[in-house]
Design an enzyme around this catalytic site. Sequence first.
Site, PDB file in Angstrom:
ATOM      1  N   GLU A 140       0.804  -1.272   0.003  1.00 25.99           N
ATOM      2  CA  GLU A 140      -0.174   0.202   0.036  1.00 25.99           C
ATOM      3  C   GLU A 140       0.863   1.284  -0.008  1.00 25.99           C
ATOM      4  OE1 GLU A 140      -1.940  -2.825   3.300  1.00 25.99           O
ATOM      5  OE2 GLU A 140      -0.125  -2.436   2.183  1.00 25.99           O
ATOM      6  N   CYS A 144      -2.693  -2.898   7.708  1.00 27.83           N
ATOM      7  CA  CYS A 144      -2.405  -2.823   8.951  1.00 27.83           C
ATOM      8  C   CYS A 144      -2.557  -1.548   9.434  1.00 27.83           C
ATOM      9  CB  CYS A 144      -0.740  -3.410   9.008  1.00 27.83           C
ATOM     10  SG  CYS A 144       0.469  -2.187   8.365  1.00 27.83           S
TER      11      CYS A 144
END
Length: 345
Positions: A62, A90
């Site tokens: 990401e 996360c």
Amino acid sequence: MSIPPAGRDSDPIFMRAALEQARHAYVQGEVPVGAVVVLEGRVIATGCNQPIGEHDPTAHAEIRALRQAAQVLGNYRLPGCELFVTLEPCAMCAGAIQHARIARLVWGAPDPKTGACGSVLDLMAEPRLNHHCAVTGGVLADECGTLLRNFFAERRQRRAPAASFPPLLGRRPLRGPRLVLEPLGSAHAEAFWPMLSDPAFDPDGDPPPASLVWLEESLRQRETRRSVDGRLAILDWAMRLSDSGEYLGRAQATITGDRQAVVRCAVMPSRRREGWATEALSCVLEELTGEAGATRIWAMARPGEAAAERLLNRLGFAPAGREGYPLDDAVSGARLFSRPGRVTG
């Protein structure tokens, strides 16, 4: 955890693009997570997990996709953009997504250990934070989860030392009657940019690069000719005419520690049907059965590609089942072919 259903018909399409990035991480020994940034229905940036290769604990798929998108748009904010990622982000990545002002997040498999979008905690729904994007979870969850499970199962089974490959493997030019195959690296980025930017050039390869800068960095990483864990030799050649130096395409080979190899070749659409793929693959096969000592060599042909199947037949390949295929990159619906390599014993 309640996972909302996919919100758009195009979600699986973009998630499959993220899965291609995850597979790119897989073959490099990284945890297979991939991400793409989409703006107005178009992929503008991609990223795959690279914390081991880049020696960077923040190099999650990401983060790398967001950084690339920011460079492409010239803005640290990414309003109107959607992020597709194969694993629930996360806390670090969820924070970056919020700082980037992503409009919509779509993730694939849940992460019951570190997921920060509903599994362990839900930062996207935290009312005290000043930005909230729309979230859709569970898109192609089975495919995303299977890739991760296969990776960790394989890693548990493979505790052997890194494979031993000849030091010059993939680092020297290969020559045919009309072609020279140069080891592909960052110096080729500018010449390769027009080819790789065309989706028709290699539809089964990585998605088209988002920028020339990204392509240069990607090719620089491949100059090691090895996966991060040392268990795969990853070879990549630029195909050029011997007389004029014109670029025609690329040839690739991935070799496992047990000396199985997978080959691929992509030629510019305007130069197909001229025999270049046959000549290039002949050079690669000679290198694999000689220097590499490959005992079995695999290739794929997309459905309906009769010309590709005839080419493989001429080179000694025969139809094969998926049992024994050494990588996790087989294209859905593709036919597999294999041939013996060097005879041992």
